[in-house]
Enzyme design. Structure first.
Site, PDB file in Angstrom:
ATOM      1  N   LYS A   1      -1.997   0.605   2.050  1.00  0.00           N
ATOM      2  CA  LYS A   1      -1.796  -0.787   1.643  1.00  0.00           C
ATOM      3  C   LYS A   1      -2.669  -1.189   0.462  1.00  0.00           C
ATOM      4  O   LYS A   1      -3.594  -0.487   0.064  1.00  0.00           O
ATOM      5  CB  LYS A   1      -2.013  -1.715   2.840  1.00  0.00           C
ATOM      6  CG  LYS A   1      -0.855  -1.648   3.829  1.00  0.00           C
ATOM      7  CD  LYS A   1      -0.928  -2.714   4.891  1.00  0.00           C
ATOM      8  CE  LYS A   1       0.331  -2.677   5.768  1.00  0.00           C
ATOM      9  NZ  LYS A   1       0.259  -3.663   6.875  1.00  0.00           N
TER      10      LYS A   1
ATOM     11  N   ARG B   1      -0.666   2.655  12.829  1.00  0.00           N
ATOM     12  CA  ARG B   1       0.650   2.813  12.206  1.00  0.00           C
ATOM     13  C   ARG B   1       0.453   3.412  10.819  1.00  0.00           C
ATOM     14  O   ARG B   1      -0.178   2.783   9.960  1.00  0.00           O
ATOM     15  CB  ARG B   1       1.345   1.449  12.130  1.00  0.00           C
ATOM     16  CG  ARG B   1       2.743   1.460  11.544  1.00  0.00           C
ATOM     17  CD  ARG B   1       3.323   0.045  11.576  1.00  0.00           C
ATOM     18  NE  ARG B   1       4.675  -0.009  11.057  1.00  0.00           N
ATOM     19  CZ  ARG B   1       4.986  -0.178   9.764  1.00  0.00           C
ATOM     20  NH1 ARG B   1       4.013  -0.316   8.859  1.00  0.00           N
ATOM     21  NH2 ARG B   1       6.250  -0.207   9.373  1.00  0.00           N
TER      22      ARG B   1
END
Length: 399
Positions: free
Chosen positions: A340, A374
């Site tokens: 991210k 995740r």
């Protein structure tokens, strides 16, 4: 022999009892002394001055402390935050006294007790994913990301075809994935919204392949009730909702009807917070209450702080530092940081070079209470998780 001085960081009653036992104290004393060794600091928000004055007086009477706003004494403050500081022994006596008070304090006493119980941690248990079982609490579970989208920030377009998606899913399972998370809508910044029909067109053909051949539970990343129903009918095992049951008012009933585990993620429309972690906690608590009111079992609820959603770069880092605070909700925590922008901005690296940054967030996340991570890079993050588990959970073995 010189006397040595060490320090012990006691996180819960179990650890307190173990440390007292090592000293050699009488077993009868373990139960009595352990609550004195565990210190908790709880923050209450939205407390009126009458409640705050009683809380402070009762806590002081038991040897603890409660910090309140200056305007509480003369009632010039409409509401206040309250920071309670006490040992578990002091909390026990305080809670019993609070239950005897008026002004809504008995109900607050029950909520404080629930928070303290949650902070002790939950025992390892099985999560029933519509017939497929996952062991929670013994080790960190790894969720592999499978995007059936043309525009996801990391791998958009690579796994839209069912055959390619299945092949990738099986590779992730072979690498150690415990769950596969299938999504049909990109959530990257600036993404274009797609219709329900388009989302189902992307997800369902892939899902049908996965449930036939993939041995682990399949999670479907959607906030739409219609998509969730079709996915569950097709055999999906978990619903991963980025809006914590706020995006579609019908989703809670659908998940409850199928008794599927649900992941509730924090999200929002801006980054303006007065007290960010308190507001994230309140948002997730409300999502939990929505799920429970719809009839979903509490043991089927997982929470996610939503790294990268409605948070600035600095706020994302703060959430990661303070992740452990979410354990007050008593639900397993899923952490999604893989590749991210918080990693990109820290290391100034493109998407395909963020493995080490992701590994750092996974390791520290596990240390702060994450139960599921995740990730895109399953093989590497399984290794990070196993090493972190050996340190944090004591899951070591000689290879």
């Amino acid at each position: 022999m010189a006397i040595e001085i060490g320090v012990k960081f006691i996180d819960n009653l179990q650890q307190a009892r173990a440390e007292i036992m090592v000293v050699g104290s009488d077993p009868a004393g373990w139960q009595r002394m352990a609550p004195k060794a565990v210190h908790r600091v709880l923050k209450l928000t939205g407390v009126n001055p009458t409640q705050a004055n009683i809380i402070k007086q009762e806590m002081l009477a038991r040897g603890g402390e409660a910090a309140v706003a200056r305007g509480v004494v003369n009632h010039s403050a409409e509401t206040t935050d309250v920071l309670i500081m006490a040992t578990l022994k002091q909390y026990h006596a305080f809670i019993e006294k609070l239950k005897m008070q008026p002004f809504g304090l008995p109900k607050l006493a029950d909520r404080i007790q629930d928070a303290l119980d949650n902070l002790e941690g939950y025992r390892a248990r099985r999560l029933n994913c519509r017939g497929k079982l996952l062991e929670l609490g013994n080790r960190t579970l790894v969720m592999g990301i499978l995007n059936a989208t043309p525009d996801s920030f990391s791998d958009g377009g690579r796994y839209q075809e069912p055959a390619a998606a299945l092949e990738h899913a099986l590779r992730m399972v072979e690498a150690g994935a415990d769950i596969i998370d299938l999504g049909g809508v990109s959530t990257r910044p600036g993404h274009s919204e797609v219709s329900e029909d388009e989302e189902m067109r992307r997800v369902l053909p892939v899902l049908e392949k996965l449930v036939q051949s993939v041995p682990v539970p399949i999670s479907v990343d959607t906030w739409r009730s219609r998509v969730a129903r079709e996915a569950l009918e097709a055999g999906a095992h978990i619903i991963n909702d980025q809006w914590a049951l706020r995006g579609d008012p019908g989703l809670a009933a659908v998940v409850a009807e199928y008794q599927a585990p649900v992941i509730l993620m924090h999200n929002g429309h801006n980054t303006n917070y007065r007290d960010m972690m308190s507001e994230i906690t309140a948002f997730l608590r409300e999502g939990i209450e929505i799920a429970l009111e719809a009839g979903l079992a509490r043991e089927n609820i997982i929470i996610d702080p939503g790294i990268g959603f409605a948070k600035t770069y600095e706020q994302n880092l703060e959430v990661l530092r303070r992740l452990k605070e979410l354990t007050v909700l008593g639900c397993p925590i899923l952490l999604g940081t893989s590749r991210k922008s918080v990693i990109a901005k820290t290391l100034d690296l493109p998407v395909d070079q963020r493995i080490e940054g992701t590994g750092a967030t996974v390791a520290l996340g596990i240390a702060c209470g994450a139960d599921i991570v995740r990730v895109h890079d399953v093989k590497e993050m399984v290794r990070v998780a196993r090493m972190s588990d050996a340190i944090v959970r004591g899951n070591s073995h000689e290879g």
